[in-house]
Design a protein around this motif. Structure first.
Motif, PDB file in Angstrom:
ATOM      1  N   TRP A  56      36.015  50.886  36.133  1.00  0.00           N
ATOM      2  CA  TRP A  56      34.666  51.394  37.122  1.00  0.00           C
ATOM      3  C   TRP A  56      35.635  51.570  37.889  1.00  0.00           C
ATOM      4  O   TRP A  56      34.693  52.510  38.197  1.00  0.00           O
ATOM      5  N   TRP A  57      36.559  51.750  38.280  1.00  0.00           N
ATOM      6  CA  TRP A  57      37.108  52.775  39.593  1.00  0.00           C
ATOM      7  C   TRP A  57      37.678  54.683  39.347  1.00  0.00           C
ATOM      8  O   TRP A  57      37.798  54.399  38.383  1.00  0.00           O
ATOM      9  N   THR A  58      37.696  55.200  40.404  1.00  0.00           N
ATOM     10  CA  THR A  58      37.862  56.451  40.062  1.00  0.00           C
ATOM     11  C   THR A  58      39.190  57.216  39.838  1.00  0.00           C
ATOM     12  O   THR A  58      39.636  58.732  40.381  1.00  0.00           O
ATOM     13  N   ASP A  59      40.002  56.678  40.456  1.00  0.00           N
ATOM     14  CA  ASP A  59      40.766  56.947  41.372  1.00  0.00           C
ATOM     15  C   ASP A  59      42.002  57.533  40.722  1.00  0.00           C
ATOM     16  O   ASP A  59      43.128  57.723  41.654  1.00  0.00           O
ATOM     17  N   GLY A  60      42.190  56.957  39.858  1.00  0.00           N
ATOM     18  CA  GLY A  60      43.256  57.189  38.689  1.00  0.00           C
ATOM     19  C   GLY A  60      43.754  55.782  38.268  1.00  0.00           C
ATOM     20  O   GLY A  60      45.205  56.197  37.289  1.00  0.00           O
ATOM     21  N   LYS A  97      37.953  20.199  46.625  1.00  0.00           N
ATOM     22  CA  LYS A  97      37.193  21.101  46.053  1.00  0.00           C
ATOM     23  C   LYS A  97      37.802  22.019  45.568  1.00  0.00           C
ATOM     24  O   LYS A  97      38.274  22.938  46.326  1.00  0.00           O
ATOM     25  N   PRO A  98      38.184  23.169  44.707  1.00  0.00           N
ATOM     26  CA  PRO A  98      38.884  24.408  43.793  1.00  0.00           C
ATOM     27  C   PRO A  98      38.822  25.118  45.061  1.00  0.00           C
ATOM     28  O   PRO A  98      38.021  25.653  44.692  1.00  0.00           O
ATOM     29  N   LYS A  99      39.278  25.980  45.513  1.00  0.00           N
ATOM     30  CA  LYS A  99      39.455  27.167  46.417  1.00  0.00           C
ATOM     31  C   LYS A  99      39.133  28.408  45.089  1.00  0.00           C
ATOM     32  O   LYS A  99      39.745  27.665  43.798  1.00  0.00           O
ATOM     33  N   PRO A 100      38.438  29.315  45.048  1.00  0.00           N
ATOM     34  CA  PRO A 100      38.233  30.635  44.344  1.00  0.00           C
ATOM     35  C   PRO A 100      39.234  30.737  44.209  1.00  0.00           C
ATOM     36  O   PRO A 100      40.677  30.844  45.805  1.00  0.00           O
ATOM     37  N   PRO A 101      39.459  31.668  43.131  1.00  0.00           N
ATOM     38  CA  PRO A 101      41.177  32.362  43.226  1.00  0.00           C
ATOM     39  C   PRO A 101      40.734  33.197  43.778  1.00  0.00           C
ATOM     40  O   PRO A 101      39.758  34.151  44.275  1.00  0.00           O
ATOM     41  N   PRO A 102      42.691  33.928  44.139  1.00  0.00           N
ATOM     42  CA  PRO A 102      42.066  35.628  45.379  1.00  0.00           C
ATOM     43  C   PRO A 102      41.759  36.729  44.750  1.00  0.00           C
ATOM     44  O   PRO A 102      42.436  36.439  43.047  1.00  0.00           O
ATOM     45  N   THR A 103      41.339  37.350  45.389  1.00  0.00           N
ATOM     46  CA  THR A 103      41.292  38.663  44.774  1.00  0.00           C
ATOM     47  C   THR A 103      42.040  39.741  45.337  1.00  0.00           C
ATOM     48  O   THR A 103      42.451  39.324  46.749  1.00  0.00           O
ATOM     49  N   THR A 104      42.672  41.057  44.621  1.00  0.00           N
ATOM     50  CA  THR A 104      43.718  41.640  45.085  1.00  0.00           C
ATOM     51  C   THR A 104      42.880  42.517  46.388  1.00  0.00           C
ATOM     52  O   THR A 104      41.679  42.353  46.172  1.00  0.00           O
ATOM     53  N   PRO A 105      43.846  42.664  47.651  1.00  0.00           N
ATOM     54  CA  PRO A 105      43.155  43.416  48.155  1.00  0.00           C
ATOM     55  C   PRO A 105      42.474  44.663  47.752  1.00  0.00           C
ATOM     56  O   PRO A 105      41.257  45.064  49.069  1.00  0.00           O
ATOM     57  N   ASP A 106      42.320  44.894  47.021  1.00  0.00           N
ATOM     58  CA  ASP A 106      41.327  46.397  46.374  1.00  0.00           C
ATOM     59  C   ASP A 106      40.080  46.037  45.766  1.00  0.00           C
ATOM     60  O   ASP A 106      38.961  46.582  45.587  1.00  0.00           O
ATOM     61  N   GLY A 107      40.185  44.522  45.453  1.00  0.00           N
ATOM     62  CA  GLY A 107      39.248  44.278  45.525  1.00  0.00           C
ATOM     63  C   GLY A 107      38.506  44.039  43.194  1.00  0.00           C
ATOM     64  O   GLY A 107      37.784  43.964  43.030  1.00  0.00           O
ATOM     65  N   ARG A 108      40.498  44.882  43.240  1.00  0.00           N
ATOM     66  CA  ARG A 108      39.579  45.222  41.379  1.00  0.00           C
ATOM     67  C   ARG A 108      40.395  43.788  40.372  1.00  0.00           C
ATOM     68  O   ARG A 108      39.356  43.388  39.615  1.00  0.00           O
ATOM     69  N   TYR A 109      40.820  43.013  40.564  1.00  0.00           N
ATOM     70  CA  TYR A 109      41.442  41.660  39.933  1.00  0.00           C
ATOM     71  C   TYR A 109      41.202  40.622  40.914  1.00  0.00           C
ATOM     72  O   TYR A 109      41.628  40.180  41.836  1.00  0.00           O
ATOM     73  N   LEU A 110      41.190  38.734  40.200  1.00  0.00           N
ATOM     74  CA  LEU A 110      40.680  37.964  40.469  1.00  0.00           C
ATOM     75  C   LEU A 110      42.701  37.343  40.097  1.00  0.00           C
ATOM     76  O   LEU A 110      42.358  38.003  39.063  1.00  0.00           O
ATOM     77  N   VAL A 111      43.169  36.293  40.282  1.00  0.00           N
ATOM     78  CA  VAL A 111      44.723  35.796  39.779  1.00  0.00           C
ATOM     79  C   VAL A 111      44.420  34.597  39.855  1.00  0.00           C
ATOM     80  O   VAL A 111      43.991  33.865  40.800  1.00  0.00           O
ATOM     81  N   VAL A 112      44.179  34.603  38.473  1.00  0.00           N
ATOM     82  CA  VAL A 112      43.752  33.322  37.715  1.00  0.00           C
ATOM     83  C   VAL A 112      45.701  32.751  36.994  1.00  0.00           C
ATOM     84  O   VAL A 112      46.032  33.451  35.794  1.00  0.00           O
ATOM     85  N   GLU A 113      45.851  31.755  37.136  1.00  0.00           N
ATOM     86  CA  GLU A 113      47.397  31.147  36.708  1.00  0.00           C
ATOM     87  C   GLU A 113      47.966  32.052  36.795  1.00  0.00           C
ATOM     88  O   GLU A 113      48.655  32.769  35.641  1.00  0.00           O
ATOM     89  N   GLY A 114      48.788  33.175  37.125  1.00  0.00           N
ATOM     90  CA  GLY A 114      49.590  34.337  37.901  1.00  0.00           C
ATOM     91  C   GLY A 114      49.035  35.420  36.615  1.00  0.00           C
ATOM     92  O   GLY A 114      49.805  36.485  36.437  1.00  0.00           O
ATOM     93  N   ARG A 115      48.340  35.816  36.162  1.00  0.00           N
ATOM     94  CA  ARG A 115      47.744  37.060  35.712  1.00  0.00           C
ATOM     95  C   ARG A 115      45.929  37.995  36.473  1.00  0.00           C
ATOM     96  O   ARG A 115      45.161  36.624  36.853  1.00  0.00           O
ATOM     97  N   LEU A 116      46.342  38.830  36.539  1.00  0.00           N
ATOM     98  CA  LEU A 116      45.381  39.364  36.480  1.00  0.00           C
ATOM     99  C   LEU A 116      43.747  39.735  35.638  1.00  0.00           C
ATOM    100  O   LEU A 116      44.581  39.867  34.430  1.00  0.00           O
ATOM    101  N   TRP A 117      43.030  39.974  36.501  1.00  0.00           N
ATOM    102  CA  TRP A 117      41.820  39.722  35.803  1.00  0.00           C
ATOM    103  C   TRP A 117      40.519  40.516  35.844  1.00  0.00           C
ATOM    104  O   TRP A 117      40.561  40.137  37.497  1.00  0.00           O
ATOM    105  N   ARG A 118      40.129  41.295  35.737  1.00  0.00           N
ATOM    106  CA  ARG A 118      39.747  42.707  35.888  1.00  0.00           C
ATOM    107  C   ARG A 118      38.167  42.137  36.819  1.00  0.00           C
ATOM    108  O   ARG A 118      37.593  40.988  35.762  1.00  0.00           O
ATOM    109  N   ARG A 119      37.935  42.247  38.209  1.00  0.00           N
ATOM    110  CA  ARG A 119      36.366  41.925  38.332  1.00  0.00           C
ATOM    111  C   ARG A 119      35.438  42.762  38.027  1.00  0.00           C
ATOM    112  O   ARG A 119      35.810  43.708  37.741  1.00  0.00           O
ATOM    113  N   SER A 120      34.242  41.800  38.202  1.00  0.00           N
ATOM    114  CA  SER A 120      32.675  43.660  37.669  1.00  0.00           C
ATOM    115  C   SER A 120      32.948  44.416  38.298  1.00  0.00           C
ATOM    116  O   SER A 120      33.193  44.288  39.788  1.00  0.00           O
ATOM    117  N   ASN A 121      32.883  45.348  38.021  1.00  0.00           N
ATOM    118  CA  ASN A 121      32.123  46.475  39.133  1.00  0.00           C
ATOM    119  C   ASN A 121      30.805  46.357  40.223  1.00  0.00           C
ATOM    120  O   ASN A 121      29.836  46.285  40.088  1.00  0.00           O
TER     121      ASN A 121
END
Length: 119
Positions: free
Chosen positions: A93-97, A14-38
């Protein structure tokens, strides 16, 4: 009898879910960042938005198969609106600039070291 795989047998590959960046902002799919839902969206609101997104995506496919460019354009606009409402497009959706790195290659971002350490 043998090791016959049936529909009831759970898949070990069963395929593993794509990794999520430590700050929870992105998924990494095939080496590319994709913004996660708010994450501030409530479960009901998120479910309704995902439902609208999936309906719009199905409509894009129907329009493409029918060769209906007007319906395709309208359905794609609905996809975009749903993704903006989910926080996957539009203003971050994040507010830290911190900058939005959506769709960038992870190796060209500050997440490169983290990503390479996963391997």
């Amino acid at each position: 009898m043998g090791d016959k795989v049936t529909a009831m047998t759970p898949r070990a590959d069963k395929p593993k879910p794509p990794p999520t960046t430590p700050d929870g902002r992105y998924l990494v799919v095939e080496g590319r960042l994709w913004r996660r839902s708010n994450p501030a969206l409530g479960p009901r609101q998120r479910a309704l938005l995902v439902e609208a997104l999936m309906h719009a995506r199905r409509d894009v496919g129907r329009a493409l198969r029918a060769g209906d460019t007007r319906a395709e354009r309208e359905a794609r606009a609905r996809v975009h609106r749903a993704k903006v409402a989910l926080g996957e497009r539009g203003p971050p959706w994040w507010t830290d600039g911190a900058p939005d790195l959506n769709r960038r290659l992870v190796e060209n971002t500050p997440y490169a070291g983290w990503f390479h350490a996963l391997r």
